[in-house]
Design a protein around this motif. Structure first.
Motif, PDB file in Angstrom:
ATOM      1  N   ASN A  99      50.040  28.311  -9.391  1.00 47.82           N
ATOM      2  CA  ASN A  99      50.820  29.494  -9.021  1.00 47.82           C
ATOM      3  C   ASN A  99      50.795  29.787  -7.520  1.00 47.82           C
ATOM      4  OD1 ASN A  99      51.522  30.056 -11.735  1.00 47.82           O
ATOM      5  ND2 ASN A  99      49.521  31.023 -12.066  1.00 47.82           N
ATOM      6  N   PHE A 100      50.241  28.870  -6.710  1.00 45.45           N
ATOM      7  CA  PHE A 100      50.185  29.085  -5.259  1.00 45.45           C
ATOM      8  C   PHE A 100      51.592  29.169  -4.676  1.00 45.45           C
ATOM      9  CE2 PHE A 100      45.761  27.182  -4.198  1.00 45.45           C
ATOM     10  CZ  PHE A 100      45.210  28.439  -4.309  1.00 45.45           C
ATOM     11  N   ASP A 101      51.776  30.096  -3.734  1.00 45.33           N
ATOM     12  CA  ASP A 101      52.963  30.070  -2.882  1.00 45.33           C
ATOM     13  C   ASP A 101      52.530  29.519  -1.532  1.00 45.33           C
ATOM     14  OD1 ASP A 101      51.444  32.087  -1.864  1.00 45.33           O
ATOM     15  OD2 ASP A 101      52.964  33.662  -2.058  1.00 45.33           O
ATOM     16  N   TRP A 102      53.378  29.618  -0.524  1.00 43.74           N
ATOM     17  CA  TRP A 102      53.053  28.998   0.771  1.00 43.74           C
ATOM     18  C   TRP A 102      51.815  29.605   1.412  1.00 43.74           C
ATOM     19  CZ3 TRP A 102      52.839  31.789   5.285  1.00 43.74           C
ATOM     20  CH2 TRP A 102      53.406  33.070   5.255  1.00 43.74           C
ATOM     21  N   VAL A 128      45.925  29.443   2.865  1.00 42.96           N
ATOM     22  CA  VAL A 128      44.563  29.954   2.723  1.00 42.96           C
ATOM     23  C   VAL A 128      43.654  28.893   2.108  1.00 42.96           C
ATOM     24  CG1 VAL A 128      43.129  31.649   1.531  1.00 42.96           C
ATOM     25  CG2 VAL A 128      45.269  32.367   2.610  1.00 42.96           C
ATOM     26  N   PHE A 129      44.125  28.259   1.067  1.00 41.94           N
ATOM     27  CA  PHE A 129      43.308  27.249   0.385  1.00 41.94           C
ATOM     28  C   PHE A 129      42.985  26.070   1.298  1.00 41.94           C
ATOM     29  CE2 PHE A 129      43.179  23.341  -2.241  1.00 41.94           C
ATOM     30  CZ  PHE A 129      42.015  23.600  -2.940  1.00 41.94           C
ATOM     31  N   VAL A 130      44.000  25.543   1.975  1.00 45.63           N
ATOM     32  CA  VAL A 130      43.788  24.401   2.868  1.00 45.63           C
ATOM     33  C   VAL A 130      42.870  24.795   4.028  1.00 45.63           C
ATOM     34  CG1 VAL A 130      44.922  22.837   4.492  1.00 45.63           C
ATOM     35  CG2 VAL A 130      45.948  23.265   2.257  1.00 45.63           C
ATOM     36  N   THR A 131      43.024  26.020   4.533  1.00 45.91           N
ATOM     37  CA  THR A 131      42.163  26.486   5.616  1.00 45.91           C
ATOM     38  C   THR A 131      40.704  26.536   5.178  1.00 45.91           C
ATOM     39  OG1 THR A 131      43.955  27.810   6.566  1.00 45.91           O
ATOM     40  CG2 THR A 131      41.711  28.384   7.213  1.00 45.91           C
ATOM     41  N   LEU A 132      40.447  27.047   3.981  1.00 44.05           N
ATOM     42  CA  LEU A 132      39.077  27.120   3.475  1.00 44.05           C
ATOM     43  C   LEU A 132      38.501  25.728   3.227  1.00 44.05           C
ATOM     44  CD1 LEU A 132      39.285  30.143   1.019  1.00 44.05           C
ATOM     45  CD2 LEU A 132      38.152  30.072   3.235  1.00 44.05           C
ATOM     46  N   VAL A 133      39.326  24.822   2.708  1.00 42.70           N
ATOM     47  CA  VAL A 133      38.855  23.447   2.498  1.00 42.70           C
ATOM     48  C   VAL A 133      38.498  22.799   3.833  1.00 42.70           C
ATOM     49  CG1 VAL A 133      39.565  21.134   1.763  1.00 42.70           C
ATOM     50  CG2 VAL A 133      40.077  23.116   0.328  1.00 42.70           C
ATOM     51  N   ALA A 134      39.352  22.989   4.851  1.00 43.23           N
ATOM     52  CA  ALA A 134      39.079  22.418   6.177  1.00 43.23           C
ATOM     53  C   ALA A 134      37.817  23.022   6.776  1.00 43.23           C
ATOM     54  CB  ALA A 134      40.273  22.655   7.100  1.00 43.23           C
TER      55      ALA A 134
END
Length: 242
Positions: free
Chosen positions: A21-24, A29-35
């Motif tokens: 259900n992720f939007d942009w 946010v998700f990619v930033t936290l993973v990085a």
């Protein structure tokens, strides 16, 4: 029936459903936290290995220098140390400063820095630069760990707020405020806050640990540099130093 509906809603709540259900902004946010998590763990491991090697070799390098009867032999042993070993580099800079000052003075060259500074001042200047350089190398990754530790919870909270916002919009659009409609979207959004905390906590703990470890190493840098200054400035180690 209501209990079964609530149970089904709780079963559907999870990270997999959240990603679907992720939007942009959710993906950002998700990619930033993973990085952040990847980089923080990279520097945690790298700094842990580096600090262990530095502290493990410190006594060997320092005792080897002072225990060697010949200054030239001691310098050759220092030159054989690994490239990242800081104590040997500090001592080599001091020896290089002494040699440069002697060569310039013997040549009678005027207008040079070695002419305007005494032997002691020239050695002191070289040692200060060496200590500052090696101290700066130990700081690698510390800024990132501090940034991740302070920013990651808020990045996760942003994802949670955005997820709850969309959940409320969906509830308002459908007019359905049952547990089945609320629990899944809201619970999934809260996962982002937990993800932010899981990213931040290791970074904060590592920053505090390495900060204390670096302070102890800086103190040894200063102590060794003072001993080197006295040795190269006077030709002998000051009595009473260990």
């Amino acid at each position: 029936m209501g209990g079964n509906t609530n149970a089904e809603a709780m079963k559907q709540m999870g990270f997999a459903n959240l990603m679907q259900n992720f939007d942009w902004l959710g993906w950002v946010v998700f990619v930033t936290l993973v990085a952040m998590s990847f980089l923080s763990w990279y520097f945690i491991i790298a700094n842990g290995i580096r600090n262990t090697m530095v502290r493990g070799r410190a006594d060997k390098v320092i005792d080897g220098f002072w225990g060697n009867g010949s200054t030239q032999d001691a310098i050759r042993e220092l030159e054989a140390q690994p490239k990242g070993e800081p104590f040997s580099k500090i001592a080599l800079d001091a020896a290089s400063a002494v040699a440069h000052h002697q060569q310039t003075a013997a040549a009678g060259t005027t207008g040079r820095l070695a002419e305007s500074l005494s032997r002691s001042e020239f050695i002191d200047r070289a040692l200060r630069q060496a200590v500052a350089r090696e101290s700066l190398r130990l700081e690698g990754g510390m800024t990132l760990l501090a940034t991740v530790g302070s920013a990651a919870p808020f990045v996760g909270l942003l994802g949670t707020v955005w997820g709850i916002y969309h959940a409320l919009i969906g509830i308002a659009a459908t007019g359905n405020a049952s547990m089945n409609a609320v629990a899944g979207p809201v619970g999934e959004a809260l996962i982002m806050t937990a993800f932010g905390l899981f990213t931040a906590i290791p970074a904060v703990l590592a920053f505090n640990f390495f900060n204390r470890s670096n302070r102890l190493t800086y103190a040894r840098f200063d102590e060794f540099a003072h001993d080197l200054h006295d040795f190269f400035a006077t030709g002998s180690r000051v009595e009473g130093q260990k």
